[in-house]
Design an enzyme around this catalytic site. Structure first.
Site, mmCIF file in Angstrom:
data_model
loop_
_atom_site.group_PDB
_atom_site.id
_atom_site.type_symbol
_atom_site.label_atom_id
_atom_site.label_comp_id
_atom_site.label_asym_id
_atom_site.label_seq_id
_atom_site.Cartn_x
_atom_site.Cartn_y
_atom_site.Cartn_z
ATOM 1 N N ASP A 106 -16.145 -23.252 6.891
ATOM 2 C CA ASP A 106 -17.379 -22.511 7.193
ATOM 3 C C ASP A 106 -17.540 -22.373 8.706
ATOM 4 O OD1 ASP A 106 -17.637 -25.289 7.300
ATOM 5 O OD2 ASP A 106 -19.732 -25.310 6.667
ATOM 6 N N TYR A 297 3.662 -25.111 1.914
ATOM 7 C CA TYR A 297 3.627 -24.437 3.208
ATOM 8 C C TYR A 297 4.726 -24.978 4.106
ATOM 9 C CZ TYR A 297 -1.154 -23.445 1.604
ATOM 10 O OH TYR A 297 -2.235 -23.058 0.887
ATOM 11 N N GLU A 371 -22.427 -29.702 15.136
ATOM 12 C CA GLU A 371 -22.396 -28.232 15.304
ATOM 13 C C GLU A 371 -22.185 -27.793 16.752
ATOM 14 O OE1 GLU A 371 -26.006 -27.304 13.137
ATOM 15 O OE2 GLU A 371 -24.834 -26.384 11.530
#
Ligand SMILES: [Zn+2]
Ligand SMILES: [Zn+2]
Length: 398
Positions: A106, A297, A371
């Site tokens: 996100d 991967y 944040e």
């Protein structure tokens, strides 16, 4: 009336708003429909971007610089969440039961939107071209990265960069490393088939549980005895399934696990060693086996020159002390799909804050980020774009 808002503060707030919206509305790999729609809507509000959907749940935004010829830079954010029930107290915690942004994707999406916001404003000065790819499905093999490469988004790309918010590293720091950074994560499944029967009469059976235990033990010798100790490798048996009751010897046992390596030669060698041991043990006990090995991967290997440019970017945007050397990790990352097409580098943006109790590891129900890391990521991505679109990577675009 003029605004007294600091543009960077306003941008940081916007990026946090984007991140919280995405955090509250997580979607699983290959199912990022609402996420892709949301991202596309935000990008539509930015001038000068050409938007497309290379796959149903990914978004590509292309920005042509107006500053003359330069390099084509791909910047990637992944957008998918994980099948985890969130266990945090945040007001913006997941609204989708059993689905959580527990890896920070996100934040990656919000940071790249922030970078796009700034860079669209600078387009007239930028040389070359920037492709912002909002990628689906990093967490689930075969992964969105390779699908996007197959869809052609790397055609003509000169450099690719990506970033991961990283909870082991304190906020304010960015970690970089030239060369091998993240491993190739492969998976395997072994089925041992014996002959079931009564638990009290093992002599009438071929007990696959005993055989499977020998196999698990034997496999440990690959990393400890057969691999060059200077070449990193992990072999973990992570599931073992068999049986239904205390008095029944089952017919078969299934084992599965993961192998992690950096070196392509070792990656090829390990399944051969595994099968030799599995064959020897099962034959020795008179049982049969099947062995499936799936390559995941590729390893993520940073280009030294691009890494050096990014080191300069981190020092100049966040300060000398912000730059730290990344430790390679045996975790995997499908950013490697882009790096097999063009040179580039992947970095870790510190997101840990001990004082605020933000310490949970990635993929944990309490995973969180500080944040402030989002603003750091935006600054680094913007300056990286300014430098990496210039042919001579040593000079920032002016
Ligand atoms: Zn993850
Ligand atoms: Zn991740």
């Amino acid at each position: 009336m003029t605004s007294t808002l600091d543009p960077q503060t306003t941008l940081d707030d916007q990026v946090i708003t984007w991140r919280r919206h995405l955090h509250a509305n997580p979607e699983l790999s290959f199912q990022e429909h609402a996420t892709a729609d949301y991202v596309e809507a935000q990008l539509r509000a930015m001038p000068g971007l050409t938007l497309s959907r290379p796959t149903p749940t990914s978004v590509l935004a292309v920005l042509q610089g107006g500053g003359g010829p330069g390099r084509t830079l791909l910047m990637r954010a992944d957008m998918d969440a994980l099948p985890i029930q969130e266990d945090t107290e945040y007001a913006f915690a997941s609204k989708n039961d059993g689905v959580m942004h527990a890896c920070g994707h996100d934040g990656h999406t919000a940071m790249l939107l922030g970078a796009a916001q700034v860079l669209t404003g600078l387009a007239s000065q930028l040389p070359g071209e920037i492709r912002f790819i909002f990628q689906h499905a990093e967490e689930l093999f075969p992964g969105g990265g390779q699908q996007l490469v197959d869809a052609g988004i790397m055609r003509g790309v000169d450099v690719a960069i990506g970033a991961h918010l990283f909870s082991p590293i304190p906020v304010g720091l960015v970690a970089l490393k030239a060369g091998p950074l993240m491993a190739a994560p492969d998976t395997f499944t072994v089925t041992v088939t014996g002959r079931g029967g009564h638990g009290a009469m093992p002599h009438e059976t071929v007990d696959p549980i005993v055989i499977a235990c020998h196999i698990v033990t034997a496999l440990q010798a690959i990393v400890s005895r057969q691999r060059d100790p200077l070449e990193p490798a992990v072999l973990s048996v992570t599931t073992i399934h068999a049986g239904t009751a205390h008095n029944i010897i089952p017919n078969a046992v299934q084992l599965s696990g993961t192998v992690r390596t950096f070196d392509p030669g070792l990656r090829e060698q390990i399944p051969q060693w595994m099968e030799r041991l599995i064959r020897g043990v099962t034959e020795g006990f008179g049982a049969a086996y099947t062995f499936e090995y799936e390559c995941g991967y590729r390893a993520t290997i940073n280009d030294p020159e691009i890494t050096e440019v990014l080191r300069g970017v981190v020092r100049d945007t966040l300060g000398e002390d912000a730059l730290v050397e990344a430790q390679p990790t045996m975790g995997g990352e499908d950013f490697s799909a882009y790096l097999s097409e063009a040179p580039g580098a992947f970095m870790f943006i510190g997101a840990r804050n001990e004082d605020a109790g933000i310490t949970a590891p990635h993929h944990h129900p309490k995973f969180a980020i500080d944040e402030a890391a989002l603003g750091h990521g935006v600054k680094v991505l913007v300056e990286a774009a300014r430098r990496l679109t210039v042919w001579d990577t040593g000079r920032p675009a002016t």
